[in-house]
Design a protein around this motif. Sequence first.
Motif, short mmCIF file in Angstrom:
data_model
loop_
_atom_site.label_atom_id
_atom_site.label_comp_id
_atom_site.label_asym_id
_atom_site.label_seq_id
_atom_site.Cartn_x
_atom_site.Cartn_y
_atom_site.Cartn_z
N TYR A 82 51.54 50.59 48.45
CA TYR A 82 50.61 49.47 48.54
C TYR A 82 51.33 48.21 49.03
CZ TYR A 82 52.82 47.84 44.28
OH TYR A 82 53.74 47.39 43.39
N TYR A 84 51.04 44.02 48.47
CA TYR A 84 50.47 43.13 47.45
C TYR A 84 50.49 41.71 47.99
CZ TYR A 84 49.38 41.91 42.58
OH TYR A 84 48.75 41.50 41.42
N PHE A 86 49.87 37.78 46.98
CA PHE A 86 49.73 36.90 45.82
C PHE A 86 48.89 35.67 46.19
CE2 PHE A 86 53.40 39.46 45.03
CZ PHE A 86 53.41 39.67 43.67
N ARG A 151 52.53 40.32 56.26
CA ARG A 151 53.75 40.86 55.64
C ARG A 151 53.41 42.05 54.74
NH1 ARG A 151 57.33 36.80 52.17
NH2 ARG A 151 55.34 36.62 51.12
#
Lengths: 259, 290
Positions: A82, A84, A86, A151
């Motif tokens: 995965y 992630y 934020f 990213r």
Amino acid sequence: MNDTVISAKNLSLTFQTNDGPVHALKDVDLEINKGDFVSFIGPSGCGKTTFLRCMADLEQPTAGDITVNGVSPKAAREARAYGYVFQHAGLYPWRTIDGNIRLPLEIMGVDKAEQDAAVQEVLELVHLEGFEKKYPWQLSGGMQQRASIARALAFHADILLMDEPFGALDEIVRDHLNEQLLDLWARTNKTIGFVTHSIPEAVYLSTKIVVMSPRPGRITDVIESTLPKERPLDIRDSPEFIEIAHRVRDGLRAGHGDD
Amino acid sequence: MRNLFPILTVVAAIFALWYAGSVVLNAPWAYDKAERAGVELTTKELIADTMSQKKPKLPPPHQVGAEIWKTTGAMVAKGRAFSKRSLIYHSWITLSATLLGFALGTGFGIILSVGIVYNRSMDMSVMPWVIASQTIPILAIAPMIIVVLNAVGISGLLPKAVISMYLSFFPVVVGMVKGLRSPDHMQVDQMKTWNASRAQEFWKLRLPSSMPFLFPSLKVAMAASLVGAIVGELPTGAVAGLGARLLGGSYYGQTIQIWSALITAAVLAAALVGIIGMIQKVVLKRMGMA
């Protein structure tokens, strides 16, 4: 067609604090299928972020089972299953946009030519072509968050977990990014888990809306969206949209009934 | 130019106070001489005398300036820049120990801080010792270091550098522990989502993040290193170095020599700290953190 990507059964997580145990999650059951866009919505303290962090192996559940791609979250994390995102873009100021997107690839030991190709590919996905030589401070907040999504996409994970990624941005930028995110989702067919505070955002983006409530953190409603996959921004004025939003609001209110 | 005025005002005030102090402190000796010679001193004669004594209590700035010039610029002009009477020679002796001690202290400080950040038992145990080390007066421990190292056949530059290191590692440890811990939870979690190793986390996140903390520590460490090197020269028998000039001056009551060594040390410290400040500016600007 509907392979399960993330599955939680009786998932509970209790934090021990000085004021006694806090039930961040209690007996949560949920299945997320491949290609789903799942939003988690609820007031602060309902455990939506905690749930997402459990999927990412950033928190350890105290009871129940959770699998990601059929294995434990830890194994999935180690397999880099995965990406992630934020709430804050968290770009490194000493790296260019290119360098920031390259960072996970460097860590994963991807060779240089493959890194170059991946950076170009994801920059194009988030419409940041031509900004690779810029530093984060030269970009607006919305562009920084797009770079941070790029990213998270760079290493081709099939799952994208997003924790209030647009929470710190203003409404107009947010609308724009929501549109782009839907476009990105349609083109890549990723499975997306998306935490948000905003009802319109949840309804606009999701195929499945998970309504949660606090004390203890639990799921009060799971709404399968009937909206078509193709969603122009003005779909938010359609009766269908308003009806779904209404149901989300009811779910949130029901969860607050004991306050 | 607008910054120049306040600076010049302060400098002028310091000089005025310094001259006034010289007159007041050197006057008793001038009166003493006059009394023995049986003459009366006019105010003008008194001030002239306090400005030109051989061993004044507080040498006035121009005497110190003249002494510094005599032992630096004038010696260079005579081609004897590195003679044993030259302050340049003595400054170099002290500077070499300072720089070696600073390098050792910085290296040791960084290694300790990495240990403290990455190793739980070091985190729990090392810091109190680091702090305790700085509560021991350096004047007490410096001769011990020199004697012990001498006993194992090490003398000259290294013992002084070790004393410099002893003083300079401390600010580096404190600053770098803070700096290496400066990445927030989110950034550390982010590294975890990429399954980064601890080494990768260190080189790609923690070390670059610590740079704004490292440079202020280095400035303090550099000044401490210089003090360490000077203190290290005191018990060695005062052969060479700014510390030796200070000690030699105090043996023979050569206050002008002491003050010129002091001023030279201060200028040296200011220059060294200034160089670090310049490097800091360039590095942090290039890293987008200034």
